[in-house]
Design a protein around this motif. Sequence first.
Motif, PDB file in Angstrom:
ATOM      1  N   TYR A   1       0.628  -0.984   0.445  1.00 39.79           N
ATOM      2  CA  TYR A   1      -0.075   0.204   0.176  1.00 39.79           C
ATOM      3  C   TYR A   1       0.456   1.291  -0.673  1.00 39.79           C
ATOM      4  N   LEU A   2       0.336   2.108  -1.267  1.00 41.53           N
ATOM      5  CA  LEU A   2       1.741   2.765  -1.056  1.00 41.53           C
ATOM      6  C   LEU A   2       0.801   4.583  -1.192  1.00 41.53           C
ATOM      7  N   PHE A   3       2.206   5.349  -0.248  1.00 31.32           N
ATOM      8  CA  PHE A   3       1.509   6.821  -0.509  1.00 31.32           C
ATOM      9  C   PHE A   3       2.587   7.867  -0.503  1.00 31.32           C
ATOM     10  N   TRP A   4       1.857   9.053  -1.234  1.00 31.64           N
ATOM     11  CA  TRP A   4       2.903  10.240  -1.310  1.00 31.64           C
ATOM     12  C   TRP A   4       2.345  10.879  -0.413  1.00 31.64           C
ATOM     13  N   TYR A   5       3.301  11.556   0.123  1.00 32.15           N
ATOM     14  CA  TYR A   5       2.720  12.989   1.384  1.00 32.15           C
ATOM     15  C   TYR A   5       3.530  14.200   0.845  1.00 32.15           C
TER      16      TYR A   5
ATOM     17  N   ASN B   1       8.503  24.411   7.581  1.00 37.81           N
ATOM     18  CA  ASN B   1       8.075  24.560   8.433  1.00 37.81           C
ATOM     19  C   ASN B   1       6.090  24.144   8.783  1.00 37.81           C
ATOM     20  N   ARG B   2       6.106  22.940   8.106  1.00 37.02           N
ATOM     21  CA  ARG B   2       4.763  22.704   8.471  1.00 37.02           C
ATOM     22  C   ARG B   2       4.694  20.714   8.211  1.00 37.02           C
ATOM     23  N   GLY B   3       3.934  20.758   8.269  1.00 36.31           N
ATOM     24  CA  GLY B   3       3.356  19.016   8.736  1.00 36.31           C
ATOM     25  C   GLY B   3       3.137  18.422   7.210  1.00 36.31           C
ATOM     26  N   LEU B   4       3.357  17.356   7.367  1.00 32.84           N
ATOM     27  CA  LEU B   4       3.337  16.664   6.078  1.00 32.84           C
ATOM     28  C   LEU B   4       2.376  16.407   5.934  1.00 32.84           C
ATOM     29  N   GLN B   5       1.476  16.930   4.784  1.00 34.95           N
ATOM     30  CA  GLN B   5       0.060  16.895   3.942  1.00 34.95           C
ATOM     31  C   GLN B   5      -0.180  15.435   2.861  1.00 34.95           C
ATOM     32  N   PHE B   6      -1.416  14.623   2.558  1.00 40.06           N
ATOM     33  CA  PHE B   6      -1.687  13.758   2.058  1.00 40.06           C
ATOM     34  C   PHE B   6      -2.350  13.697   0.393  1.00 40.06           C
ATOM     35  N   LEU B   7      -0.610  13.556   0.133  1.00 43.93           N
ATOM     36  CA  LEU B   7      -1.719  13.722  -1.277  1.00 43.93           C
ATOM     37  C   LEU B   7      -2.184  12.659  -2.648  1.00 43.93           C
ATOM     38  N   LEU B   8      -1.729  11.381  -1.766  1.00 43.40           N
ATOM     39  CA  LEU B   8      -2.705  10.249  -2.929  1.00 43.40           C
ATOM     40  C   LEU B   8      -2.059   8.957  -2.160  1.00 43.40           C
ATOM     41  N   LYS B   9      -2.796   7.433  -2.548  1.00 41.01           N
ATOM     42  CA  LYS B   9      -2.118   7.153  -1.776  1.00 41.01           C
ATOM     43  C   LYS B   9      -3.133   5.510  -2.564  1.00 41.01           C
TER      44      LYS B   9
ATOM     45  N   ILE C   1      -4.222   1.469  -2.826  1.00 39.53           N
ATOM     46  CA  ILE C   1      -4.452   0.514  -3.134  1.00 39.53           C
ATOM     47  C   ILE C   1      -4.962  -0.828  -3.769  1.00 39.53           C
ATOM     48  N   THR C   2      -5.001  -0.537  -4.157  1.00 39.33           N
ATOM     49  CA  THR C   2      -5.768  -1.365  -5.372  1.00 39.33           C
ATOM     50  C   THR C   2      -6.648  -0.905  -6.596  1.00 39.33           C
ATOM     51  N   GLY C   3      -6.806  -1.269  -7.973  1.00 40.23           N
ATOM     52  CA  GLY C   3      -7.182  -1.580  -8.500  1.00 40.23           C
ATOM     53  C   GLY C   3      -6.597  -0.806 -10.024  1.00 40.23           C
ATOM     54  N   ASP C   4      -7.224   0.585 -10.225  1.00 38.37           N
ATOM     55  CA  ASP C   4      -6.328   1.535 -11.589  1.00 38.37           C
ATOM     56  C   ASP C   4      -5.523   1.584 -10.663  1.00 38.37           C
ATOM     57  N   ASN C   5      -4.571   1.214 -11.915  1.00 38.05           N
ATOM     58  CA  ASN C   5      -2.547   1.726 -11.447  1.00 38.05           C
ATOM     59  C   ASN C   5      -2.010   3.094 -11.190  1.00 38.05           C
ATOM     60  N   LEU C   6      -2.956   4.434 -12.066  1.00 43.32           N
ATOM     61  CA  LEU C   6      -3.144   5.435 -12.382  1.00 43.32           C
ATOM     62  C   LEU C   6      -3.748   6.023 -10.900  1.00 43.32           C
ATOM     63  N   VAL C   7      -3.356   6.604 -10.535  1.00 45.82           N
ATOM     64  CA  VAL C   7      -4.102   6.802  -9.310  1.00 45.82           C
ATOM     65  C   VAL C   7      -4.255   8.781  -9.353  1.00 45.82           C
ATOM     66  N   LYS C   8      -5.301   9.252  -9.060  1.00 45.77           N
ATOM     67  CA  LYS C   8      -5.219  11.118  -9.238  1.00 45.77           C
ATOM     68  C   LYS C   8      -5.160  11.371  -7.418  1.00 45.77           C
ATOM     69  N   GLY C   9      -4.650  12.971  -7.296  1.00 45.68           N
ATOM     70  CA  GLY C   9      -4.546  13.455  -5.667  1.00 45.68           C
ATOM     71  C   GLY C   9      -5.084  14.836  -5.810  1.00 45.68           C
ATOM     72  N   SER C  10      -3.689  15.358  -4.643  1.00 46.85           N
ATOM     73  CA  SER C  10      -4.437  16.655  -4.608  1.00 46.85           C
ATOM     74  C   SER C  10      -3.627  16.913  -5.101  1.00 46.85           C
ATOM     75  N   TYR C  11      -3.647  18.194  -5.559  1.00 49.89           N
ATOM     76  CA  TYR C  11      -2.852  19.695  -5.905  1.00 49.89           C
ATOM     77  C   TYR C  11      -2.863  19.170  -7.351  1.00 49.89           C
ATOM     78  N   GLY C  12      -3.457  18.172  -8.512  1.00 48.27           N
ATOM     79  CA  GLY C  12      -3.470  17.910  -9.407  1.00 48.27           C
ATOM     80  C   GLY C  12      -2.227  16.904  -9.647  1.00 48.27           C
ATOM     81  N   PHE C  13      -1.689  16.386  -8.785  1.00 43.94           N
ATOM     82  CA  PHE C  13      -0.579  14.558  -8.687  1.00 43.94           C
ATOM     83  C   PHE C  13      -0.937  13.950  -9.543  1.00 43.94           C
TER      84      PHE C  13
END
Lengths: 111, 116
Positions: free
Chosen positions: A32-36, A41-49, A51-63
């Motif tokens: 299970y793979l994640f990008w943050y 000076n900020r904490g980590l923000q979740f972008l995308l993950k 889990i299963t299914g489509d190999n292309l995952v779309k996340g926040s901010y156009g990533f």
Amino acid sequence: AQSVAQPEDQVNVAEGNPLTVKCTYSVSGNPYLFWYVQYPNRGLQFLLKYITGDNLVKGSYGFEAEFNKSQTSFHLKKPSALVSDSALYFCAVTYGQNFVFGPGTRLSVLP
Amino acid sequence: GAGVSQSPSNKVTEKGKDVELRCDPISGHTALYWYRQSLGQGLEFLIYFQGNSAPDKSGLPSDRFSAERTGGSVSTLTIQRTQQEDSAVYLCASSALAGAPTDTQYFGPGTRLTVL
């Protein structure tokens, strides 16, 4: 043991150009793979993950990120970089109860 | 608040002193994690709480480090007899599900600890 590699400490890209931040992993079984993203000076923000299914995952901010099982990779991409995308990016993998982060890649988008 | 909060945001202490760092997770989140981020380094896992289960302390670097979570909510990370190598940003995260590996962790802004 599971591990995550981010082979580039630093990535520089011109504004408006496509960007790629690389991540490879080593884990037994299904990952299970994640990008943050971490802004200064900020904490980590979740972008995308993935889990299963489509190999292309779309996340926040156009990533988006593409899971490639044969190459054990999960590279982060964006078609057109913005100066505001400049930050530290972390790839992470979970397996069981463990959550392992890569060392991070610093992205600089130049105007 | 809507997110994970941590206090203090900055802490400067002298070598040998004890410090306490606090984390307030997102309300209702059952899992809570502590990480350490040293300058220019990635994240180092320290400890993990899941509901009322015994915490996973496998990442604590020495017995000077301890953490507790009272009432399944607020957590305190305590570092005794601080050393200069303890200087780092300490990040807390929480997740909604009971530690499911597919669950997203939400991070607080961190506490920057400086040991003089």
